[in-house]
Enzyme design. Sequence first.
Site, PDB file in Angstrom:
ATOM      1  N   TYR A 152      -1.869   7.617   6.565  1.00 19.68           N
ATOM      2  CA  TYR A 152      -1.343   8.014   5.281  1.00 19.68           C
ATOM      3  C   TYR A 152      -2.355   9.300   4.794  1.00 19.68           C
ATOM      4  O   TYR A 152      -1.968  10.165   4.284  1.00 19.68           O
ATOM      5  CB  TYR A 152      -1.048   6.959   4.406  1.00 19.68           C
ATOM      6  CG  TYR A 152      -0.547   7.389   3.167  1.00 19.68           C
ATOM      7  CD1 TYR A 152       0.681   7.870   2.885  1.00 19.68           C
ATOM      8  CD2 TYR A 152      -1.433   7.477   2.012  1.00 19.68           C
ATOM      9  CE1 TYR A 152       0.925   8.475   1.701  1.00 19.68           C
ATOM     10  CE2 TYR A 152      -0.977   7.648   0.848  1.00 19.68           C
ATOM     11  CZ  TYR A 152       0.098   8.119   0.629  1.00 19.68           C
ATOM     12  OH  TYR A 152       0.723   8.612  -0.702  1.00 19.68           O
ATOM     13  N   LYS A 156      -1.702  13.094   3.906  1.00 26.54           N
ATOM     14  CA  LYS A 156      -1.864  13.784   2.794  1.00 26.54           C
ATOM     15  C   LYS A 156      -2.947  14.677   2.579  1.00 26.54           C
ATOM     16  O   LYS A 156      -2.895  15.805   1.722  1.00 26.54           O
ATOM     17  CB  LYS A 156      -2.119  12.781   1.384  1.00 26.54           C
ATOM     18  CG  LYS A 156      -0.755  11.712   1.437  1.00 26.54           C
ATOM     19  CD  LYS A 156       0.346  12.571   1.051  1.00 26.54           C
ATOM     20  CE  LYS A 156       1.786  11.746   0.789  1.00 26.54           C
ATOM     21  NZ  LYS A 156       3.098  12.407   0.665  1.00 26.54           N
TER      22      LYS A 156
END
Length: 258
Positions: A152, A156
């Site tokens: 994750y 990002k």
Amino acid sequence: MKKVALITGASSGIGKELAIIHAQKKGDLILVARRLDKLEELKIELEVKFGITVITIAKDLSIPNAAKELYNEIQEMNVQVEFLINNAGFGLRGKFHELPWERQQQMINLNMIALTELMYLFLPAMVARNRGKILNTSSTASFMPGPLQAIYFATKSYVTFLSNAIAEELHDTNVTVTNLMPGATETEFAKTSGMDETGLFEKTVTAKSVAEDGYKAMEQGKLDVVSGLTFSQKLMMKSIPFTPKKTILKQIRKMQEV
């Protein structure tokens, strides 16, 4: 349709709030998410309240080729998208080697590939007419590696750097790319990712406030906007460049442990 905004992940959270803001400004909408029932509820609410036109499309953008399918559907409608808001995304908490690979692959597909492909598909028309705005929802997670959310955080970081690079490539046009980096926010994300019981989500801000910050920054054509950080979190972010990486990794890991 006029001033059309395409918003992914629009059924709840930041995406829903961005849709409401755009509707308040009398812009029409194409709302995309997996849950058609939620989209239809929002469609009725916005059309009745603001007198705009809303198109809903149920699409799981974590599936390969879904972004191209979405683009083709919109092209068949002969609708011109002036605002592309890539908001859809999700996270998972746990050790990289223990989490299901299928879900991690879906996260990569949604957070990175679908976002990238939608930009690639819609940008040429924006550049051709020399008008358009893109808002990508990244995260303050993009500032650092994230043990227990390794993929994750990495996705990002990708979104932030991609957004910034393309924004500079478009410096001689009236097309802008804005990168929205929220901190811990009151959305379904925390429960979905397993973060709702961790230290990182002890203090959260509303999805509405993050959406307002992001939309305003997009209107102004800003490069980056950070939203929803507490004072202590802001201090931590500022200290990152001066802190040994092993120390940062340990801090992040501890904050994500239950």
